[in-house]
Design a protein around this motif. Structure first.
Motif, PDB file in Angstrom:
ATOM      1  N   THR A  17       0.816  -1.210   0.000  1.00  0.00           N
ATOM      2  CA  THR A  17       0.000   0.000   0.000  1.00  0.00           C
ATOM      3  C   THR A  17       0.847   1.256   0.000  1.00  0.00           C
ATOM      4  O   THR A  17       0.538   2.225  -0.694  1.00  0.00           O
ATOM      5  CB  THR A  17      -0.951   0.008   1.211  1.00  0.00           C
ATOM      6  OG1 THR A  17      -1.794  -1.143   1.146  1.00  0.00           O
ATOM      7  CG2 THR A  17      -1.832   1.247   1.197  1.00  0.00           C
ATOM      8  N   ARG A  18       1.941   1.280   0.769  1.00  0.00           N
ATOM      9  CA  ARG A  18       2.784   2.478   0.792  1.00  0.00           C
ATOM     10  C   ARG A  18       3.359   2.751  -0.597  1.00  0.00           C
ATOM     11  O   ARG A  18       3.399   3.895  -1.054  1.00  0.00           O
ATOM     12  CB  ARG A  18       3.911   2.304   1.806  1.00  0.00           C
ATOM     13  CG  ARG A  18       4.823   3.520   1.901  1.00  0.00           C
ATOM     14  CD  ARG A  18       5.844   3.373   2.995  1.00  0.00           C
ATOM     15  NE  ARG A  18       5.200   3.254   4.308  1.00  0.00           N
ATOM     16  CZ  ARG A  18       5.878   3.090   5.443  1.00  0.00           C
ATOM     17  NH1 ARG A  18       7.191   3.007   5.437  1.00  0.00           N
ATOM     18  NH2 ARG A  18       5.237   3.002   6.592  1.00  0.00           N
ATOM     19  N   ALA A  21       0.930   4.378  -2.895  1.00  0.00           N
ATOM     20  CA  ALA A  21       0.613   5.780  -2.613  1.00  0.00           C
ATOM     21  C   ALA A  21       1.522   6.738  -3.371  1.00  0.00           C
ATOM     22  O   ALA A  21       1.262   7.944  -3.397  1.00  0.00           O
ATOM     23  CB  ALA A  21       0.716   6.051  -1.114  1.00  0.00           C
ATOM     24  N   ASP A  27      -3.819  13.168   1.918  1.00  0.00           N
ATOM     25  CA  ASP A  27      -5.211  13.570   2.115  1.00  0.00           C
ATOM     26  C   ASP A  27      -5.338  15.067   2.370  1.00  0.00           C
ATOM     27  O   ASP A  27      -6.244  15.734   1.839  1.00  0.00           O
ATOM     28  CB  ASP A  27      -5.827  12.807   3.293  1.00  0.00           C
ATOM     29  CG  ASP A  27      -6.116  11.346   2.948  1.00  0.00           C
ATOM     30  OD1 ASP A  27      -5.795  10.922   1.820  1.00  0.00           O
ATOM     31  OD2 ASP A  27      -6.659  10.642   3.827  1.00  0.00           O
ATOM     32  N   LEU A 308     -11.802  10.364  -0.859  1.00  0.00           N
ATOM     33  CA  LEU A 308     -10.626   9.866  -0.147  1.00  0.00           C
ATOM     34  C   LEU A 308     -10.836   8.436   0.342  1.00  0.00           C
ATOM     35  O   LEU A 308      -9.917   7.609   0.290  1.00  0.00           O
ATOM     36  CB  LEU A 308     -10.303  10.787   1.027  1.00  0.00           C
ATOM     37  CG  LEU A 308      -9.858  12.203   0.647  1.00  0.00           C
ATOM     38  CD1 LEU A 308      -9.721  13.067   1.901  1.00  0.00           C
ATOM     39  CD2 LEU A 308      -8.550  12.175  -0.132  1.00  0.00           C
ATOM     40  N   GLU A 309     -12.037   8.144   0.810  1.00  0.00           N
ATOM     41  CA  GLU A 309     -12.326   6.788   1.276  1.00  0.00           C
ATOM     42  C   GLU A 309     -12.215   5.788   0.136  1.00  0.00           C
ATOM     43  O   GLU A 309     -11.609   4.712   0.288  1.00  0.00           O
ATOM     44  CB  GLU A 309     -13.717   6.744   1.896  1.00  0.00           C
ATOM     45  CG  GLU A 309     -14.107   5.383   2.444  1.00  0.00           C
ATOM     46  CD  GLU A 309     -15.491   5.389   3.077  1.00  0.00           C
ATOM     47  OE1 GLU A 309     -16.110   4.315   3.136  1.00  0.00           O
ATOM     48  OE2 GLU A 309     -15.940   6.467   3.504  1.00  0.00           O
ATOM     49  N   ARG A 311     -10.545   6.235  -2.628  1.00  0.00           N
ATOM     50  CA  ARG A 311      -9.153   6.193  -3.065  1.00  0.00           C
ATOM     51  C   ARG A 311      -8.364   5.186  -2.228  1.00  0.00           C
ATOM     52  O   ARG A 311      -7.592   4.387  -2.775  1.00  0.00           O
ATOM     53  CB  ARG A 311      -8.531   7.584  -2.959  1.00  0.00           C
ATOM     54  CG  ARG A 311      -7.131   7.664  -3.567  1.00  0.00           C
ATOM     55  CD  ARG A 311      -6.576   9.071  -3.547  1.00  0.00           C
ATOM     56  NE  ARG A 311      -6.200   9.508  -2.202  1.00  0.00           N
ATOM     57  CZ  ARG A 311      -5.372  10.513  -1.956  1.00  0.00           C
ATOM     58  NH1 ARG A 311      -4.838  11.196  -2.968  1.00  0.00           N
ATOM     59  NH2 ARG A 311      -5.071  10.872  -0.727  1.00  0.00           N
ATOM     60  N   ASP A 312      -8.584   5.199  -0.916  1.00  0.00           N
ATOM     61  CA  ASP A 312      -7.926   4.213  -0.054  1.00  0.00           C
ATOM     62  C   ASP A 312      -8.375   2.804  -0.409  1.00  0.00           C
ATOM     63  O   ASP A 312      -7.571   1.859  -0.421  1.00  0.00           O
ATOM     64  CB  ASP A 312      -8.246   4.499   1.413  1.00  0.00           C
ATOM     65  CG  ASP A 312      -7.491   5.702   1.957  1.00  0.00           C
ATOM     66  OD1 ASP A 312      -6.499   6.119   1.328  1.00  0.00           O
ATOM     67  OD2 ASP A 312      -7.906   6.234   3.009  1.00  0.00           O
ATOM     68  N   ARG A 315      -6.566   1.567  -3.514  1.00  0.00           N
ATOM     69  CA  ARG A 315      -5.189   1.195  -3.187  1.00  0.00           C
ATOM     70  C   ARG A 315      -5.136  -0.180  -2.527  1.00  0.00           C
ATOM     71  O   ARG A 315      -4.286  -1.013  -2.850  1.00  0.00           O
ATOM     72  CB  ARG A 315      -4.569   2.238  -2.263  1.00  0.00           C
ATOM     73  CG  ARG A 315      -4.258   3.562  -2.946  1.00  0.00           C
ATOM     74  CD  ARG A 315      -3.955   4.639  -1.935  1.00  0.00           C
ATOM     75  NE  ARG A 315      -2.906   4.248  -0.997  1.00  0.00           N
ATOM     76  CZ  ARG A 315      -2.645   4.874   0.146  1.00  0.00           C
ATOM     77  NH1 ARG A 315      -3.374   5.921   0.501  1.00  0.00           N
ATOM     78  NH2 ARG A 315      -1.670   4.462   0.923  1.00  0.00           N
ATOM     79  N   LEU A 316      -6.051  -0.434  -1.613  1.00  0.00           N
ATOM     80  CA  LEU A 316      -6.055  -1.724  -0.926  1.00  0.00           C
ATOM     81  C   LEU A 316      -6.437  -2.864  -1.865  1.00  0.00           C
ATOM     82  O   LEU A 316      -5.902  -3.969  -1.761  1.00  0.00           O
ATOM     83  CB  LEU A 316      -7.006  -1.662   0.270  1.00  0.00           C
ATOM     84  CG  LEU A 316      -6.558  -0.772   1.425  1.00  0.00           C
ATOM     85  CD1 LEU A 316      -7.628  -0.724   2.511  1.00  0.00           C
ATOM     86  CD2 LEU A 316      -5.240  -1.248   2.013  1.00  0.00           C
TER      87      LEU A 316
END
Length: 333
Positions: A17-18, A21, A27, A308-309, A311-312, A315-316
């Motif tokens: 995940t990092r 990003a 954010d 933003l939610e 987007r996370d 990524r996950l």
């Protein structure tokens, strides 16, 4: 076995995940509906109750026949006037026949009407304002006709009325994106058409669009209308084709460019619904800090928080599908 799969998934997410990003703003760096370099000074001046910069900006779009910018700027200025009206009221008082002030006035009236449960009645009252904006403005300006198309949708106008307005709009600017998106809404299953009619219209328009035109993303708008509305099913291949066409358009613009920002946000929503996670992540990188209220305000009262939610979440999803380590090639170590 289920626990093992969960642990592996968690390990993958922690590992990747990092890395995923990279290229995504933090954010707290994100801005909702961030203005471009031309609009920003006008909004700052309006915040000081000075309308002159806004007046000059819209006058320039009219003189340059920059209709897409004129459409965007008039909507954004009207949105600002809803919460900070003093500067705009001074503009109207000082220059009651200013064609640019009249355009913002009509835009503002429609925006306020749509907020009310009695929007149809309020929209009817706004009809003279649209006519005044059209009569006072440039004869080739399609933006008042985009307002007229939105007005027709909200007042339950017949197809004949819609078709007549559409002809007026396209006779002024045949490739104006704003008028096309208004037409897509009217033709959607949520209003007066169907998913098939909406997609047929959007795909024909995209086929005829000029290179780089935002109209190439119109089928993605039709996909959005399908994914957020009622009606019969649309073949997955048609949804994927709409997304693919918009991806090609998005790639033609620089990352972080505010001009295609809304198109990229719409495309990201469509890709998320189609579970095309890697493609969605790439669009998030291209969006950069340019989150837009639409389409996230259609599914949440907090559009930036929703963006933003999700987007996370993207990524996950990508991280969970990424192998823990690259497979060794034959003979490798």
């Amino acid at each position: 076995m289920a626990l093992l799969r969960a642990l592996i998934g968690t390990a993958r997410m922690l590992k990747h995940t990092r890395h995923l990003a990279l290229g995504l703003p933090a954010d707290d760096e994100m801005l909702l509906d961030a203005p471009d370099d031309r609009l920003a000074p006008a909004l700052v001046a309006a915040g000081r109750d000075d309308y002159e910069s806004a007046a000059q900006l819209l006058a320039a779009t009219r003189e340059e026949a920059a209709w897409e910018s004129r459409d965007l700027y008039s909507r954004r200025l009207a949105a600002f006037a809803r919460s900070r009206p003093d500067w705009f009221e001074r503009w109207l008082a000082d220059r009651p026949q200013d064609p640019d002030a009249l355009l913002v006035k009509a835009e503002l009236a429609l925006a306020r009407a749509w907020e009310s449960p009695a929007y149809a009645e309020l929209l009817r009252d706004a009809a003279p304002l649209i006519g005044a904006a059209s009569a006072a403005g440039h004869p080739r300006d399609p933006v008042p006709w985009r307002l007229a198309l939105d007005h027709a949708r909200g007042t339950h106008a017949s197809r004949g009325v819609f078709d007549a307005l559409w002809q007026e709009a396209t006779s002024r600017a045949s490739h104006h994106y704003g008028c096309h998106t208004s037409a897509v809404q009217y033709l959607s299953a949520a209003w007066y058409g169907s998913h098939r009619e909406c997609f047929d219209f959007a795909e024909r328009a995209a086929e005829d669009a000029l290179p780089g035109s935002l109209i190439h993303a119109l089928p993605a708008r039709a996909a959005l209308a399908y994914l957020t509305g009622p009606g019969s099913s649309v073949p997955r291949a048609r949804l994927d084709a709409a997304a693919d066409r918009a991806i090609v358009l998005s790639a033609a613009y620089e990352a972080g460019d505010p001009y295609p920002a809304e198109v990229r946000n719409v495309l990201t929503y469509v890709l998320i619904r189609l579970e095309r996670w890697q493609d969605a992540l790439e669009q998030l990188r291209l969006i950069g800090a340019q989150a837009t209220s639409f389409p996230w305000d259609r599914i949440s009262d907090d559009p930036l928080g929703q963006f933003l939610e999700l987007r996370d979440g993207v990524r996950l999803e990508v991280a969970s599908a990424t192998p823990l380590r690259a497979r060794r090639t034959p003979g490798g170590h």
